[in-house]
Design an enzyme around this catalytic site. Sequence first.
Site, PDB file in Angstrom:
ATOM      1  N   LYS A   1      -1.103  19.977   1.378  1.00 48.49           N
ATOM      2  CA  LYS A   1       0.127  19.685   0.631  1.00 48.49           C
ATOM      3  C   LYS A   1       0.841  20.984   0.303  1.00 48.49           C
ATOM      4  O   LYS A   1       0.182  21.892  -0.223  1.00 48.49           O
ATOM      5  CB  LYS A   1      -0.250  18.949  -0.653  1.00 48.49           C
ATOM      6  CG  LYS A   1       0.871  18.727  -1.624  1.00 48.49           C
ATOM      7  CD  LYS A   1       0.354  18.106  -2.885  1.00 48.49           C
ATOM      8  CE  LYS A   1       1.499  17.880  -3.833  1.00 48.49           C
ATOM      9  NZ  LYS A   1       1.043  17.346  -5.101  1.00 48.49           N
TER      10      LYS A   1
ATOM     11  N   LYS B   1      -3.909  22.711  -1.575  1.00 53.44           N
ATOM     12  CA  LYS B   1      -2.651  22.454  -2.274  1.00 53.44           C
ATOM     13  C   LYS B   1      -2.047  23.797  -2.632  1.00 53.44           C
ATOM     14  O   LYS B   1      -2.654  24.604  -3.340  1.00 53.44           O
ATOM     15  CB  LYS B   1      -2.889  21.621  -3.530  1.00 53.44           C
ATOM     16  CG  LYS B   1      -1.611  21.411  -4.323  1.00 53.44           C
ATOM     17  CD  LYS B   1      -1.777  20.438  -5.459  1.00 53.44           C
ATOM     18  CE  LYS B   1      -0.485  20.322  -6.243  1.00 53.44           C
ATOM     19  NZ  LYS B   1      -0.608  19.346  -7.337  1.00 53.44           N
TER      20      LYS B   1
END
Length: 330
Positions: free
Chosen positions: A253, A200
Amino acid sequence: MSEFFLDLPMRPRRNRKSPGVRAMVQETHLTPAQLVLPVFVHEDPEDQPLASMPGCTRWSLDGLLREAEGALEDGIRALVLFPKVPEGRKTPGGEEAFDPEGLVPRALRALKQRLPELVLVTDVALDPYSSDGHDGLVVDGEVVNDATVEVLAKQAVMQAEAGADIIAPSDMMDGRIGALREALDLNGHTGVSLLSYTAKYASAFYGPFRGALDSAPKAGDKKTYQMDPANAREALRELALDEHEGADMVMVKPAGPYLDVIARMREATTLPIAAYQVSGEYLALRSACDAGWLQEREAVLESLIGIRRAGADLVLTYFARSAARWLREG
Ligand code: PBG
């Protein structure tokens, strides 16, 4: 015509000559079962259209149930829940994160009861609950790791007890996958899965989401825990740790700007990979479509098939319902 052209040994266009032939050689497919719909929920009895994410809504509990039912009818099998906690209930310790009477567990119980076949994914992190707006506990201006992981473990156990099928930690603390697995198992939740936000990134593309939940950090940024957008090898290191600690699925992400990371992780793991097409990616596409400069259906489906082609098995996207409907129309 020159002899050179007559003798062309390979004419790749033969494989593109008709819809039937093109369908025969299509390498990547996208189906509604591969899409996960992120949903926002709040305490208010009214549904609230989101200014920062046109076309998306923050749902009341009733609205959420209707949205979930509609999503299932469109062919979506899984939702991931994000709560907006009222400012007055946010605390430095983010206690609501593990309160069994909080908004998320109430939503989970209502969804499980009404739609037992729906796969319920929950977010583990403190930012919607913390008066500091960080994913972890802040002590002397720093986001502390190990004390945060203890709170996250309580949050995960509470979510499992309320009916979560898959728990998705998005906090990026070190060691949280192992700690959550152990806490879940010790409490009898050996069947609850962990979908780790493995890579992330500290991305500018989360802006509209933080607007939707009022969850922006009050001070500083998230760069001491989320990854540097410049790094890809580091994602493989996070992947190795998550596999070792027992993740069932891993995630990249955002998605679109990180297709190379998805592809490299695809080479490095046999675990299912999810990719999150985040709020800023949604807003960029949405705005261009609303302005009439992009064809929505074609542009959105292209963005999603690109993420699949890079190697993602699953895509979390705010376009999930429309995409599922377009796919079913064929
Ligand atoms: C926070 C969280 C964020 C998103 C999902 N979980 C924001 C952040 O890290 O600041 C972003 C999702 C999106 O932008 O669509 N734990």
